[in-house]
Design an enzyme around this catalytic site. Structure first.
Site, short mmCIF file in Angstrom:
data_model
loop_
_atom_site.label_atom_id
_atom_site.label_comp_id
_atom_site.label_asym_id
_atom_site.label_seq_id
_atom_site.Cartn_x
_atom_site.Cartn_y
_atom_site.Cartn_z
N HIS A 154 -43.13 147.26 6.41
CA HIS A 154 -43.90 146.90 7.63
C HIS A 154 -45.47 146.36 7.00
O HIS A 154 -45.92 145.60 7.78
CB HIS A 154 -44.01 148.06 8.53
CG HIS A 154 -42.68 148.39 9.22
ND1 HIS A 154 -42.41 149.82 9.25
CD2 HIS A 154 -41.45 147.65 9.03
CE1 HIS A 154 -41.06 149.95 9.57
NE2 HIS A 154 -40.38 148.80 9.42
N ASN A 179 -33.99 137.61 3.21
CA ASN A 179 -34.10 138.86 2.72
C ASN A 179 -33.02 139.96 2.80
O ASN A 179 -32.47 140.38 1.84
CB ASN A 179 -35.42 139.56 3.57
CG ASN A 179 -36.55 138.76 3.53
OD1 ASN A 179 -36.81 137.69 2.70
ND2 ASN A 179 -37.64 138.92 4.30
N ASP A 180 -32.37 139.99 3.91
CA ASP A 180 -31.20 140.75 4.17
C ASP A 180 -29.88 140.17 3.42
O ASP A 180 -29.29 140.94 2.85
CB ASP A 180 -31.00 141.17 5.51
CG ASP A 180 -31.76 142.47 6.01
OD1 ASP A 180 -32.14 143.24 5.11
OD2 ASP A 180 -32.08 142.40 7.12
N ARG A 228 -33.40 145.86 -1.50
CA ARG A 228 -34.57 145.48 -1.71
C ARG A 228 -35.90 146.22 -1.76
O ARG A 228 -37.02 145.68 -2.34
CB ARG A 228 -34.88 143.90 -0.87
CG ARG A 228 -34.88 144.24 0.64
CD ARG A 228 -34.66 142.95 1.31
NE ARG A 228 -34.16 143.31 2.80
CZ ARG A 228 -35.04 143.31 3.92
NH1 ARG A 228 -36.53 143.15 3.48
NH2 ARG A 228 -34.91 143.64 4.93
N CYS A 239 -35.81 131.67 7.42
CA CYS A 239 -36.84 132.20 7.81
C CYS A 239 -37.20 133.59 6.95
O CYS A 239 -37.98 134.39 7.34
CB CYS A 239 -36.85 132.72 9.41
SG CYS A 239 -35.33 133.92 9.67
#
Length: 753
Positions: free
Chosen positions: A367, A632-633, A643, A680
C-alpha cells in the site's frame, strides 16, 4: 526480582559518583580512569575495564583499573575477536567462571590479565547498537550473581548515555563510533521511481528519555503501569475497529496486542523500574536488549518479532510522553525512514515537504508503494538494517532508478545525484510538452494511455498528466483510510467527484479488492495460511453480497445518467463473473424501479489475474464488455512466486518467454472476439515493458501518473510493426528472461527506454 531499598540507594549512590566523575572539569581520559576505579571499588572487582568501538569497527581498551595501564589505547581487537568481540556480536552479557578456557578468549600479554579467571562483560548499548563493553574481572573462579549482572547492566546503560552526551566531543573520544557516520550505500528494490536528496526523518521516532534514574521508584512504577494499561486499551480498541491504525491488518494488531499483554515483556519493564530506572529508561533498556539479541537472528520469524517489539516500544514511549497523536512538522526536504508504512501513515505527512521514502520492508505492490507512486514520491524498499544505520537529520539520497539508498553520501555522490535530478527535471519538461499530443506510433497505431488512481489527490493531476482517462480506480483506498465502513453517501460522494474530475473521460472503477494483505480492522476476518490465495477480492464480495451491492448501488447513483465502467478483481472462474454481473443487473433494476436514472452506458468487465481464466477465455469474453490484465497478480500466480517476498523478487522476470506467451495469448483471444483489453499492472508504466506490450498488440495501457510521459515518448518513437516482429521472435526463446534482447531491439528502433 525487586531490589531492596538499601540496594537501590547504594546503586543510586554509585551512579551519582559516576556522573560526578564524568562531569568533572578534567581531561576525558582522567574522567574515564576515575569511572573504572569507582566501578571496581563498588563491585569489589580486581579489574574493571572499558572498551570502546572505534569508527573502523575495532574495539579499543580506553580505561582500566587492575590491568597494565600501558595497554590503554594499545590493546585493540578486530570485530568478533576475543571475549569483548563476542559480547559485541551477541549484544548481551557474558558471565564466565574461567574466562581463559572459553573458545573465544584471546590472550593479550600486554594487559597482564593472566591471573584473572572470573569474567563479566556487558555491552554499552545505545539505540540498539553496541558502542562499547564494560568488563569486571576477579582472580577467583566464580559466576557473578544475577544482582551483580543487573548492576553492571544498569551502569553500562548510564555510562553509554554519558559517553555519548558528555564525552564524545572530547578529542580523546573523537574516533569513537557512537552512531553510524560513514557514507553507506544500501541496495534495495525500486518501489516508486524517482530521485530525491534530503534529510532523514524517522517515522514515529522513539521519544528519547531525558532522565535515566528515578527519584521515586514507586511513582515511576505506577506511571509505567498506567502507560501499559493505556497502550493495551488502545490496541484492544484498534482490534475491535473502534479507533486506531487503519493500515494494520487484524493479524498485525493481534500480534501487537499479544505482546502488549505479554507477561515477560511487562515483567522486564517493571523489573528495570524497580531497579532504579525511570519508566522511559526502562523501555529503552528493554528495547536495546531485544535489538541486540534478536537483531543478529537469521530466522525471519525472530526478526519480525523484533520489529513488533520496536513498534510496541515506540508506542509505549509516546504514551509515557503523552504525545502519541501529535502531528509532526517536516523539514523542507524530508526523506521518511520507516520499517513499513500503511497508506494512511503516508497521507498524514505534508506531501509538499516529503521528497522521498526509504523502507526496510514492503514490496512494490504494498500500500505504501502504491500511494508513493500516486503522489510521485520516490521510494526504495527492502533495505535491510536501514533503521539501525541512519540517524534523524542525516543527509540521505533516494535513488529509485537503481533501487539504492545513500546514507551520509560523499560530496561527489551528492553532486552526481543533483546532476541526475536536473536531467530528470529537463525530461519532465519534455514530457509536459507532449501532454496534449496523441500517442500514435510511427506507423500510425493509436495507443490509449490511461492513469491508475485511488486517492483524491490523483484527481487533481489528471489534467496535468495528459491521460485519456482513468483505467483503474482502486475503490478500496477509501475503505483503508477510514476508521469505519464508509456509508452509502460517502461512497457515492467519492465516485461522483471522480466522474466530475474526469470531465467525460472514461473511468473504470474496480470493485473492492480487499483481503490478502488488505484486511480492514473494522471488518472481521479469519487468519489464513495463505491469504494471497484465500478469501479476497471478488470472493469476499460474492460471499458478502450486501457489502458489494452497497458499493454497486453507490456507483450507479454517482453516475446519474453518465457512462459507468465497473470491473471485478481476481475473477478465477466464469461462474464468479456471471454471479457478479447478476448483482450489477439487480442494482440497476432496483434503481430504475425507484425512478432513479440508470447509467447512460454501462460496461462491466473482469480483471484477468488468475491463470485459470487463460484457458477459459472463450467462455468468459463473450460475457464481458471489456477485460483488463492485472499483470502484478497474474505473474505471481503464474510463477508461484510471492511478489511481496524479497527472496522471490528475482525469481521471475515479466520479460520472459512464459510471461510474454501468456500475454500474447490473452491479447489474441481478445482480438479474435473484439473484446477491448487493457493492461493495468506495473508493466504498463515502465517504458521497456510498455514497449513490449505494444509489440504484443496491446493498445490500452493504464499506469501510475509518473509513467505517462515516459511511456508516451516511447510510443511516439516506436514502429509497432517492427517491434512486433522482433518480440515475436524472442517469445520463442528458451531462456529465463529476454530483457536484454528486448532492450537491444528497442534501442535499434531508436527508442529511449
Amino acid at each position: 526480582m525487586a531490589m531492596t531499598g538499601a540496594v537501590i540507594r547504594g546503586q543510586r549512590s554509585l551512579l551519582r559518583q559516576i556522573r560526578e566523575a564524568v562531569q568533572r572539569g578534567a581531561p576525558a581520559q582522567d574522567r574515564l580512569d576515575m569511572v573504572v576505579r569507582i566501578i571496581a571499588r563498588s563491585m569489589v572487582a580486581e579489574v574493571c575495564s572499558l572498551y570502546m568501538r572505534r569508527s573502523g569497527g575495532e574495539m579499543e581498551l580506553f580505561a582500566t583499573e587492575g590491568l597494565d595501564p600501558l595497554a590503554v589505547h594499545l590493546t585493540r581487537m578486530r570485530p568478533g575477536e576475543g571475549l569483548v568481540g563476542e559480547i559485541m556480536r551477541l549484544g548481551r552479557p557474558l558471565n564466565l567462571a574461567d574466562a581463559p578456557n572459553h573458545p573465544a578468549f584471546s590472550y593479550r600479554p600486554e594487559t597482564g590479565e593472566d591471573p584473572y579467571h572470573a569474567f563479566l562483560g556487558v555491552p554499552l548499548l545505545r539505540g540498539g547498537r553496541a558502542i562499547g563493553v564494560l568488563v569486571v574481572q576477579n582472580r577467583t573462579e566464580r559466576v557473578y550473581t544475577e544482582d551483580e549482572v543487573e548492576d553492571v547492566q544498569i551502569i553500562a546503560m548510564v555510562l553509554a548515555e554519558m559517553v555519548a552526551g558528555e564525552l564524545i566531543s572530547e578529542d580523546e573520544l573523537s574516533g569513537v563510533e557512537i552512531a553510524p557516520h560513514r557514507s553507506e550505500r544500501l541496495k534495495g528494490a525500486r518501489f516508486a521511481d524517482g530521485l530525491a536528496l534530503g534529510v532523514a526523518v524517522l517515522h514515529e521516532p522513539p521519544v528519547a528519555p531525558s532522565k535515566l534514574l528515578a527519584d521515586d521508584v514507586v511513582a515511576e512504577e505506577a506511571k509505567l503501569t498506567q502507560a501499559i494499561s493505556s497502550l493495551q486499551a488502545q490496541l484492544d480498541e484498534m482490534l475491535e475497529g473502534q479507533h486506531g491504525l487503519v493500515e494494520a491488518s487484524y493479524e498485525v494488531l493481534d500480534t501487537y496486542r499479544m505482546f502488549a499483554h505479554d507477561r515477560g515483556w511487562n515483567r522486564s519493564l517493571q523489573d528495570a523500574v524497580r531497579n532504579g530506572l525511570t519508566a522511559e529508561a526502562a523501555v529503552e533498556r528493554v528495547r536495546s536488549e531485544h535489538r541486540a539479541r534478536l537483531g543478529q537472528a537469521r530466522d525471519p520469524y525472530l526478526r519480525e518479532r523484533l520489529h513488533d517489539f520496536e513498534d510496541l516500544a515506540d508506542r509505549l514511549l509516546r504514551h509515557l510522553a503523552g504525545d502519541g497523536h501529535v502531528a509532526r512538522e517536516l523539514p523542507e526536504d524530508a526523506i521518511l525512514i520507516a520499517r513499513n508504512l500503511g497508506p494512511a501513515d503516508l497521507l498524514e505527512y505534508d506531501r509538499h515537504k516529503l521528497k522521498g521514502l526509504l523502507l526496510e520492508e514492503g514490496s512494490s505492490a504494498s500500500h505504501a508503494a502504491i500511494v508513493a507512486r500516486a503522489l510521485d514520491i520516490p521510494c526504495v524498499g527492502r533495505l535491510d538494517g536501514l533503521r539501525d544505520r541512519v540517524t534523524e537529520g542525516d543527509p540521505v539520497i533516494v535513488d529509485a532508478e537503481t533501487g539504492e539508498a545513500y546514507l551520509r553520501p560523499r560530496l561527489d555522490v551528492v553532486q552526481a545525484i543533483r546532476s541526475r535530478i536536473e536531467v530528470r527535471s529537463q525530461r519532465r519538461a519534455e514530457f509536459a510538452k507532449l501532454r496534449d499530443t496523441p500517442a500514435f506510433t510511427r506507423d500510425g497505431v493509436k495507443v490509449t494511455l490511461l492513469m491508475n488512481a485511488g486517492l483524491d489527490v490523483d484527481l487533481e493531476i489528471l489534467g496535468e498528466t495528459g491521460a485519456e482517462g482513468i483505467g483503474l480506480f482502486r475503490t478500496e483506498f477509501q475503505f483503508m483510510v477510514a476508521e469505519e465502513l464508509p456509508r452509502f453517501n460517502a461512497q457515492t460522494a467519492l465516485y461522483s467527484r471522480v466522474l466530475d474530475a474526469a470531465g467525460g473521460l472514461p473511468v473504470t472503477f474496480r470493485t473492492l479488492d480487499l483481503g490478502g494483505d488488505k484486511v480492514l480492522p473494522y471488518l472481521e476476518a479469519e487468519r489464513e495460511e495463505n491469504p494471497a490465495l484465500g478469501w479476497r477480492a471478488i470472493r469476499m464480495g460474492l460471499d458478502r453480497p450486501a457489502l458489494l451491492r452497497l458499493q454497486l448501488r453507490a456507483l450507479i447513483a454517482a453516475a446519474r445518467g453518465r457512462a459507468l465502467r465497473i470491473m471485478f478483481p481476481l475473477v478465477a472462474s466464469v461462474d464468479e463473473f456471471r454471479a457478479a454481473r447478476a448483482l450489477v443487473d439487480h442494482e440497476v433494476a432496483w434503481a430504475q424501479r425507484r425512478g432513479r436514472p440508470a447509467p447512460a452506458r454501462l460496461d462491466v468487465g473482469a480483471m484477468i489475474e488468475a491463470p485459470s481464466l487463460i484457458w477459459h477465455l472463450d467462455a468468459l469474453l463473450p460475457m464481458t464488455d471489456f477485460v483488463s490484465v492485472g499483470t502484478n497478480d497474474l505473474l505471481q500466480y503464474l510463477f508461484a512466486a510471492d511478489r511481496g517476498n524479497a527472496r522471490m523478487a528475482d525469481r521471475y522476470d515479466p520479460l520472459s518467454p512464459p510471461a510474454l506467451r501468456v500475454l500474447a495469448e490473452i491479447q489474441k483471444a481478445c482480438a479474435d472476439t473484439g473484446t477491448p483489453v487493457s493492461v493495468c499492472g506495473e508493466m504498463a508504466g515502465r517504458p521497456l515493458e510498455a514497449f513490449t506490450l505494444v509489440a504484443l498488440g496491446y493498445e490500452r495501457l493504464s499506469m501510475p501518473p509518473a509513467g505517462i510521459g515516459p511511456v508516451k515518448q516511447m510510443v511516439l518513437s516506436c514502429d509497432r510493426e517492427a517491434a512486433h516482429r522482433g518480440v515475436s521472435a524472442l517469445i520463442r526463446g528458451t531462456g529465463g528472461s529476454v530483457r536484454n534482447e528486448i532492450e537491444t531491439l528497442a534501442r535499434k528502433l531508436y527508442l529511449s527506454v
